[in-house]
Design a protein around this motif. Structure first.
Motif, PDB file in Angstrom:
ATOM      1  N   GLU A 224      11.132  -4.477  -1.279  1.00  0.00           N
ATOM      2  CA  GLU A 224      10.181  -3.629  -1.982  1.00  0.00           C
ATOM      3  C   GLU A 224      10.507  -2.168  -2.032  1.00  0.00           C
ATOM      4  O   GLU A 224      11.036  -1.414  -1.128  1.00  0.00           O
ATOM      5  CB  GLU A 224       8.900  -3.789  -1.282  1.00  0.00           C
ATOM      6  CG  GLU A 224       8.213  -4.955  -0.963  1.00  0.00           C
ATOM      7  CD  GLU A 224       7.225  -5.276  -0.122  1.00  0.00           C
ATOM      8  OE1 GLU A 224       6.264  -5.917  -0.370  1.00  0.00           O
ATOM      9  OE2 GLU A 224       7.042  -4.709   0.869  1.00  0.00           O
ATOM     10  N   PRO A 225      10.324  -1.743  -3.317  1.00  0.00           N
ATOM     11  CA  PRO A 225      10.880  -0.227  -3.714  1.00  0.00           C
ATOM     12  C   PRO A 225       9.688   0.499  -3.072  1.00  0.00           C
ATOM     13  O   PRO A 225       8.788   0.515  -3.195  1.00  0.00           O
ATOM     14  CB  PRO A 225      11.037  -0.116  -5.001  1.00  0.00           C
ATOM     15  CG  PRO A 225      10.025  -1.117  -5.647  1.00  0.00           C
ATOM     16  CD  PRO A 225      10.029  -2.245  -4.772  1.00  0.00           C
ATOM     17  N   VAL A 226      10.064   1.781  -2.312  1.00  0.00           N
ATOM     18  CA  VAL A 226       9.428   2.773  -1.869  1.00  0.00           C
ATOM     19  C   VAL A 226       8.857   3.848  -2.916  1.00  0.00           C
ATOM     20  O   VAL A 226       9.669   4.186  -3.492  1.00  0.00           O
ATOM     21  CB  VAL A 226       9.833   3.768  -0.583  1.00  0.00           C
ATOM     22  CG1 VAL A 226       8.972   4.681  -0.468  1.00  0.00           C
ATOM     23  CG2 VAL A 226      10.126   2.764   0.598  1.00  0.00           C
ATOM     24  N   VAL A 227       7.562   4.057  -3.076  1.00  0.00           N
ATOM     25  CA  VAL A 227       7.023   5.079  -4.156  1.00  0.00           C
ATOM     26  C   VAL A 227       6.540   6.069  -3.501  1.00  0.00           C
ATOM     27  O   VAL A 227       6.359   7.349  -3.999  1.00  0.00           O
ATOM     28  CB  VAL A 227       6.162   4.395  -4.829  1.00  0.00           C
ATOM     29  CG1 VAL A 227       6.455   3.058  -5.706  1.00  0.00           C
ATOM     30  CG2 VAL A 227       4.772   3.906  -3.917  1.00  0.00           C
ATOM     31  N   ALA A 228       6.040   6.493  -2.264  1.00  0.00           N
ATOM     32  CA  ALA A 228       5.619   7.462  -1.606  1.00  0.00           C
ATOM     33  C   ALA A 228       5.614   7.466  -0.063  1.00  0.00           C
ATOM     34  O   ALA A 228       5.634   6.242   0.371  1.00  0.00           O
ATOM     35  CB  ALA A 228       4.349   7.759  -2.114  1.00  0.00           C
ATOM     36  N   THR A 229       5.918   8.632   0.639  1.00  0.00           N
ATOM     37  CA  THR A 229       5.627   8.529   2.056  1.00  0.00           C
ATOM     38  C   THR A 229       4.375   9.432   2.334  1.00  0.00           C
ATOM     39  O   THR A 229       4.495  10.635   2.254  1.00  0.00           O
ATOM     40  CB  THR A 229       6.839   9.180   2.792  1.00  0.00           C
ATOM     41  OG1 THR A 229       7.950   8.294   2.448  1.00  0.00           O
ATOM     42  CG2 THR A 229       6.637   9.144   4.393  1.00  0.00           C
TER      43      THR A 229
ATOM     44  N   GLY B 242       6.843  -6.218  -4.085  1.00  0.00           N
ATOM     45  CA  GLY B 242       8.252  -7.181  -4.473  1.00  0.00           C
ATOM     46  C   GLY B 242       7.489  -8.315  -4.823  1.00  0.00           C
ATOM     47  O   GLY B 242       6.557  -8.846  -4.781  1.00  0.00           O
ATOM     48  N   GLU B 243       8.729  -9.192  -5.605  1.00  0.00           N
ATOM     49  CA  GLU B 243       8.178 -10.496  -6.056  1.00  0.00           C
ATOM     50  C   GLU B 243       9.348 -11.287  -5.651  1.00  0.00           C
ATOM     51  O   GLU B 243      10.639 -11.078  -5.673  1.00  0.00           O
ATOM     52  CB  GLU B 243       8.338 -10.499  -7.563  1.00  0.00           C
ATOM     53  CG  GLU B 243       7.042  -9.694  -8.416  1.00  0.00           C
ATOM     54  CD  GLU B 243       7.028  -9.555  -9.700  1.00  0.00           C
ATOM     55  OE1 GLU B 243       7.947 -10.420 -10.442  1.00  0.00           O
ATOM     56  OE2 GLU B 243       6.176  -9.012 -10.356  1.00  0.00           O
ATOM     57  N   GLY B 244       9.194 -12.393  -5.055  1.00  0.00           N
ATOM     58  CA  GLY B 244       9.804 -13.758  -4.699  1.00  0.00           C
ATOM     59  C   GLY B 244      10.553 -13.100  -3.676  1.00  0.00           C
ATOM     60  O   GLY B 244      12.028 -13.722  -3.566  1.00  0.00           O
TER      61      GLY B 244
END
Length: 256
Positions: free
Chosen positions: A168-173, A162-164
């Motif tokens: 943060e988005p999850v893209v994989a587990t 994430g920025e600032g």
């Protein structure tokens, strides 16, 4: 008199040496003394790590890579906390600007008779002697790179940074059953490790923090052996609290 050919330190089949990169400042533990010299039970963490390596049957030499301006400070710590009279030789050399360069300088200080190298974090002061010998034995058994590791107990998420301060988005587990948390000492055939440091020395960035990862990039096989819970890394203040507790238990039960 014992038969020297059966002694791993005798040099009959080549020597095993350990390199301890201890040139970092360890800012996450707070300002002040370099992390490797922070006291643990009244003794610098680095001294605990050196003692574990010198007590291993396989190790015949330990090279400590100190901060470029801190070699005398490390030598003073060794003088203030002497090793047993029968301990193996300990050399102190100046390190570089990052861990990768420090390990390379430690390798350069080894005599030609050394053919197996263990690289150990100074911030893992309580590594059991048995783990040190197990890693060295696996390299002697024909593995070019050996890493102690433990299963990962928590679910791990891969994220898009994430920025600032945004979430943060999850893209994989990742499948936790296939993940391992690596420890040190990591053991190597010397020629393999030296080639990795030579070939990757000029790459941009802040340098590698994992020697086995460098060997992987050569295409050489890296294998894992079971690690140990007490070989954890002291990185943050809470880790130091845990290390103090482990050390106190050892002293109470084993006379450590």
């Amino acid at each position: 008199m014992s038969d020297n050919s059966e002694n791993p330190r005798s040099g009959a089949a080549g020597r095993t040496a350990a390199v301890i990169p201890a040139a970092g400042r360890g800012v996450r533990l707070g300002p002040g003394t370099p992390k490797a010299l922070r006291p643990l039970g009244g003794t610098p963490m680095l001294i605990h790590a050196i003692r574990a390596l010198t007590q291993a049957r396989a190790v015949s030499l330990v090279v400590v890579v100190a901060p470029p301006d801190g070699t005398e400070e490390v030598r003073a710590a060794l003088y203030a906390h002497p090793l047993p009279d029968d301990a193996v030789e300990v050399l102190v050399v100046a390190g570089g600007e990052n861990r990768q360069e420090s390990v390379r300088l430690g390798l350069a200080a080894l005599p030609d008779t050394v053919d197996v190298v263990l690289v150990h974090d100074a911030a893992r002061p309580l590594v059991p002697v048995e783990l040190v010998d197990a890693v060295a034995a696996a390299v002697r058994g024909g593995r070019p790179a050996v890493v102690p590791a433990l299963p990962v107990p928590d679910t791990v998420k891969e994220v898009k940074p994430g920025e600032g301060g945004e979430p943060e988005p999850v893209v994989a587990t990742p499948d936790r059953s296939r993940l391992r948390a690596v420890q040190t000492p990591q053991g190597f055939d010397r020629a393999t490790l030296a080639e990795a440091h030579q070939r990757l020395a000029d790459e941009p960035g802040e340098g590698a923090t994992d020697d086995a990862g460098m060997v992987e990039r050569l295409g050489a096989p890296v294998v894992l052996v079971p690690g140990h819970q007490e070989a954890f890394k002291v990185t943050r203040p809470l880790d130091l609290v845990l290390a103090e507790a482990v050390l106190a238990r050892r002293r109470a039960t084993d006379g450590f």
